[in-house]
Structure formats: C-alpha cells, structure tokens
Design a protein around this motif. Sequence first.
Motif, short mmCIF file in Angstrom:
data_model
loop_
_atom_site.label_atom_id
_atom_site.label_comp_id
_atom_site.label_asym_id
_atom_site.label_seq_id
_atom_site.Cartn_x
_atom_site.Cartn_y
_atom_site.Cartn_z
N UNK A 1 17.31 4.30 -7.45
CA UNK A 1 17.18 3.50 -8.56
C UNK A 1 15.69 3.13 -9.24
N UNK A 2 14.72 3.33 -8.11
CA UNK A 2 13.31 2.85 -8.51
C UNK A 2 13.21 1.60 -8.06
N UNK A 3 12.07 1.03 -8.32
CA UNK A 3 11.80 -0.46 -8.05
C UNK A 3 10.48 -0.70 -7.18
N UNK A 4 10.24 -1.85 -6.82
CA UNK A 4 9.00 -2.22 -6.03
C UNK A 4 9.30 -2.25 -4.57
N UNK A 5 8.26 -1.80 -3.83
CA UNK A 5 8.44 -1.98 -2.38
C UNK A 5 7.14 -2.05 -1.90
N UNK A 6 6.94 -2.29 -0.62
CA UNK A 6 5.76 -2.25 0.20
C UNK A 6 5.29 -0.91 0.84
N UNK A 7 4.40 -0.14 0.64
CA UNK A 7 4.43 1.21 1.17
C UNK A 7 3.28 1.09 2.31
N UNK A 8 3.33 2.23 3.10
CA UNK A 8 2.31 2.26 4.15
C UNK A 8 2.79 1.02 5.30
N UNK A 9 1.71 0.84 6.12
CA UNK A 9 2.03 -0.05 7.26
C UNK A 9 0.63 -0.79 7.74
N UNK A 10 0.84 -2.08 8.42
CA UNK A 10 -0.30 -2.58 8.75
C UNK A 10 0.07 -3.09 10.12
N UNK A 11 -1.21 -3.42 10.84
CA UNK A 11 -1.01 -3.66 12.51
C UNK A 11 -1.57 -4.92 12.60
N UNK A 12 -1.82 -6.01 11.45
CA UNK A 12 -2.72 -6.85 12.01
C UNK A 12 -1.80 -8.25 12.00
N UNK A 13 -0.42 -8.26 11.30
CA UNK A 13 0.46 -9.32 11.20
C UNK A 13 1.98 -9.00 11.49
N UNK A 14 2.50 -9.27 12.63
CA UNK A 14 3.76 -9.08 12.93
C UNK A 14 4.80 -9.77 12.05
N UNK A 15 4.47 -10.89 11.33
CA UNK A 15 5.37 -11.27 10.53
C UNK A 15 5.39 -11.01 9.11
N UNK A 16 4.34 -10.16 8.83
CA UNK A 16 4.10 -9.67 7.48
C UNK A 16 5.05 -8.27 7.21
N UNK A 17 5.08 -7.94 6.17
CA UNK A 17 5.66 -6.61 5.72
C UNK A 17 5.30 -5.49 6.30
N UNK A 18 6.31 -4.55 6.93
CA UNK A 18 5.85 -3.11 7.33
C UNK A 18 4.74 -3.28 8.76
N UNK A 19 4.95 -4.15 9.44
CA UNK A 19 4.32 -4.26 10.70
C UNK A 19 4.60 -3.23 11.69
N UNK A 20 3.61 -2.29 11.97
CA UNK A 20 3.71 -1.37 13.09
C UNK A 20 2.60 -1.71 14.05
N UNK A 21 2.83 -2.03 15.22
CA UNK A 21 1.73 -2.11 16.24
C UNK A 21 0.77 -1.05 16.16
N UNK A 22 1.37 0.11 16.29
CA UNK A 22 0.57 1.25 16.53
C UNK A 22 0.10 1.99 15.13
N UNK A 33 4.07 -0.84 -4.41
CA UNK A 33 4.04 0.38 -5.15
C UNK A 33 5.21 -0.01 -6.12
N UNK A 34 5.16 0.46 -7.47
CA UNK A 34 6.51 0.52 -8.36
C UNK A 34 6.81 1.82 -8.75
N UNK A 35 8.06 2.34 -8.54
CA UNK A 35 8.72 3.51 -8.94
C UNK A 35 9.67 3.51 -9.97
N UNK A 36 9.48 4.27 -10.95
CA UNK A 36 10.67 4.71 -11.89
C UNK A 36 11.59 5.21 -11.08
N UNK A 37 12.92 5.06 -11.59
CA UNK A 37 14.07 5.59 -11.16
C UNK A 37 14.20 7.41 -10.77
N UNK A 38 14.50 7.76 -9.86
CA UNK A 38 14.11 9.27 -9.57
C UNK A 38 15.34 9.58 -8.76
#
Length: 118
Positions: A1-22, A33-38
């Motif tokens: 349907x498309x929509x907005x989402x957090x893309x990528x990763x971060x290793x600074x804040x375990x409580x924040x979106x897309x946390x990956x330690x490594x 990122x905002x995506x049109x339907x696809x």
Amino acid sequence: PGGRFVMGAQSDDPAAANYEQDAQWYVKPAHVVALDPFLLARHELTQAQWARLCDGDERADWPSEYRAGTQLVLGESMTGAHPVSGVEWKSADRVLREHGMTLPTEAQWEYAARFAGA
C-alpha cells in the motif's frame, strides 16, 4: 500500500526505531521515507519465469550458474522452479521493463521486508 516508514538502522539508542547493535555505516542513519503504493512479487522470480520473459533473447544473461537439468550434489537436479541468481542489474532491468515491470528500489525492498504480511 505504500506509506511512511523508518529506513536504515542505528546503533545509538536501543529504545529508538530500527536499533541494531552492530549496524554498519552503509545502513545509517535511520531516516523516514515515504513511498507511493507499489507491487512486489511474493516470491523470487524462477528460472522458468525468466526464460519465458526472455523468450530466446540472446542479450539476456542466463539466471544461474547451473541450467535446469544440471545434476547437483546428492542426486538433486536444478529445475526451472529454482530462483534466478547471478543476473546483472542492467540485464534484469531491461528484460523487466520490456514487460512493464521494474526492479524494486532499495526503499521498496526494505519496506516489504520489514512489513510483509503485517
């Protein structure tokens, strides 16, 4: 349907979106990122599907190191149901565009991988 989402990763804040330690540098920073339907296929393209799309087009790369019928280890054979692999991006892009399709963008792929079936 498309929509907005957090893309990528971060290793600074375990409580924040897309946390990956490594998380590696090339997936940082996490960003919205905002995506049109696809549309995106549920399964990988098979060798048989690739062969039908190419329909004898000699410019197209064969989709695997091994063709259907090749004997593999333990008596198994490669079949047309095995997924396409090893096709160069330019070749895949050209063949798909000739049939009104495109390769997914990095953002579309990540969105689908994160939220498939959600």
